[in-house]
Design an enzyme around this catalytic site. Sequence first.
Site, mmCIF file in Angstrom:
data_model
loop_
_atom_site.group_PDB
_atom_site.id
_atom_site.type_symbol
_atom_site.label_atom_id
_atom_site.label_comp_id
_atom_site.label_asym_id
_atom_site.label_seq_id
_atom_site.Cartn_x
_atom_site.Cartn_y
_atom_site.Cartn_z
ATOM 1 N N ASP A 155 0.824 -1.211 0.000
ATOM 2 C CA ASP A 155 0.000 0.000 0.000
ATOM 3 C C ASP A 155 0.862 1.267 0.000
ATOM 4 O O ASP A 155 2.097 1.205 -0.067
ATOM 5 C CB ASP A 155 -0.912 -0.068 1.249
ATOM 6 C CG ASP A 155 -2.253 0.620 1.045
ATOM 7 O OD1 ASP A 155 -2.392 1.402 0.095
ATOM 8 O OD2 ASP A 155 -3.169 0.378 1.865
ATOM 9 N N GLY A 189 -2.757 5.040 -8.128
ATOM 10 C CA GLY A 189 -2.739 5.676 -9.450
ATOM 11 C C GLY A 189 -2.124 7.056 -9.530
ATOM 12 O O GLY A 189 -1.905 7.572 -10.621
ATOM 13 N N ASP A 240 -9.961 3.938 -3.332
ATOM 14 C CA ASP A 240 -10.700 2.733 -2.937
ATOM 15 C C ASP A 240 -12.116 2.668 -3.496
ATOM 16 O O ASP A 240 -12.833 3.668 -3.573
ATOM 17 C CB ASP A 240 -10.789 2.654 -1.411
ATOM 18 C CG ASP A 240 -9.450 2.299 -0.791
ATOM 19 O OD1 ASP A 240 -8.456 2.175 -1.521
ATOM 20 O OD2 ASP A 240 -9.422 2.138 0.449
HETATM 21 C C1 GLA Z 1 -5.926 1.435 1.535
HETATM 22 C C2 GLA Z 1 -6.060 0.456 0.385
HETATM 23 C C3 GLA Z 1 -7.206 -0.504 0.687
HETATM 24 C C4 GLA Z 1 -6.911 -1.247 1.989
HETATM 25 C C5 GLA Z 1 -6.687 -0.272 3.118
HETATM 26 C C6 GLA Z 1 -6.169 -0.934 4.374
HETATM 27 O O1 GLA Z 1 -7.042 2.265 1.656
HETATM 28 O O2 GLA Z 1 -6.275 1.127 -0.817
HETATM 29 O O3 GLA Z 1 -7.378 -1.425 -0.375
HETATM 30 O O4 GLA Z 1 -5.792 -2.063 1.813
HETATM 31 O O5 GLA Z 1 -5.729 0.731 2.752
HETATM 32 O O6 GLA Z 1 -5.959 -0.031 5.433
#
Ligand code: GLA
Length: 409
Positions: free
Chosen positions: A154, A189, A209
Amino acid sequence: MVMKRLAPALPLLVGILFMLPAYAQKFDGLASTPPMGWNSWNTFQTNINEQLVKDVADAIVASGMKDAGYTYIVLDDGWMAKERDSAGNLVPDPAKFPHGIKALAAYMHSKGLKFGLYNCAGTETCAGYPGTRGYEYQDARNYAAWDVDYLKFDWCYSTGINAKEAYTTMSKALRKAGRPILFSLCEWGGNKPWEWAAPVGHLWRTTGDITAIFDAEKKFTGYSQFGVLRIADMQKGLAAYAGPGHWNDPDMLEVGNGMSAAEDRSHFSIWCMLAAPLIAGNDLRHMSSATQAVLTNKALLAIDQDPLGAEGYKYTEVDSIQTWVRPLSSGAWAVCLVNRSSTPRKIGLDWTTVHATDSTGVGTFTLSPASQTYSLTDCWTSHVLGSTAQPLHTEVASHDVLVMKLTVR
Ligand code: GLA
C-alpha cells in the site's frame, strides 16, 4: 594478453550485463492471466483472525470458487501487532493469529490455495500498523520464510517517498528473498504506475478505494471512495498498459456487498471486460446463491481470463448506455452494454455501424462487423442471439448489463 583473448567476447558480456537488471526484477510467470482470489478488507477491515480466514478458505473450496479459479486468500491490513520485535521483525498479532503466519499459509496450501499478506511502502500501514519503509529486505525474507505467495503493498504514510523507487526496492527485496511472490502495487494511481510498474509487479491499483455503491463518490476529509462506475470511468486510456504478467487493478470486488443483483452483474461484467484481477471482497461464509452464481459465471470468467490478455475499453457512452468492447483470442470479441440510467433502455444496435479500434498492451485490434460477421451469445443466460448480420433489438434494465460473446462465423 588476457584482454586480447577476451576481446571477441566483450560485446556478449556487455549485452549480458545490460540484461541483468531486467532479469533481477519481479518473478515472471505468476500472473499470465489476471490473479483471482479473496481479500479480507472490503468486508472485515481490520477485524480479522485465524479462524475467520480458515473458514473463508473452507468456503472458497466448498462453494466451487476455488475450482472456478479463485486461489489466493489475502489478509489485508490489521494482521500485525502494533510493534516490530526487538530484532525489527514484523510480528503477527498473537491474539488474532495465535499459531502465526507460517501455520496459516500451510493450512491454505493444504487446501490447494495460495496465501497473501498486506503491508505498506510508507512508515505505517493505512490502519496504523508497522510499515515497511526501511525494512524491505527483512520483511521480504520473513514473507518468504512464512511461505507467503502474494504481497499487496500500500501507499499510506509515504510523504516524500518516490513511488517508483519504493516499489522497485520492494520488488528487488522479494526477488532476493527467493520465493516467487506475486507483487500487487496499491499506489492508487497518483504516480501513474501503469507507466513504470510492468517490470516491478504483477498488478497495480489505478484508483482510490472502491465502495459498494453503483455510481457515486463518497467524500471524506482528504480522500474519496468510489462507486463501481466512477472507478470504471477512471480506466480511460489504460488498456494500452496491461498484458499477460502485468495488469491494471481497478480494485477488489464488491459483489455480494449490498448492491442490487443487476448492479453486481454490471460490476462483475465491467471488471471482466477490463481484464481486472478478480479479488472477491464479500463474506464467503454466508454468500447467497445469487452472489455465488455471479462470481462463478463461466462465460464471464472466460472473458476475464482470456489468454490473449488484451484489456477491453469503453467504446461509447450514449444516452446512458455504455458499450464496452474487448478483443479475445481466436478473433472473438466481448461486447458489454451497461445501462447507467435509473430507467430501462430500449436498444437498437445496427452492428454495421460499429467500428471499434484501439491499441491494447498486446496489439491493436479492430471490431468491424460490417466486414466480418460474428455469431452472438448472451454470456449471462447462454442464449444464442443470432448474428451481427441483423440489428440487435433488446432492452436493458436500469443498472443492468448485457454481455455478448462475438465469435467469428
Ligand atoms: C488502503 C487500500 C485498501 C486497503 C486499506 C487498508 O485504503 O487502498 O485497499 O488495503 O488501505 O488499510
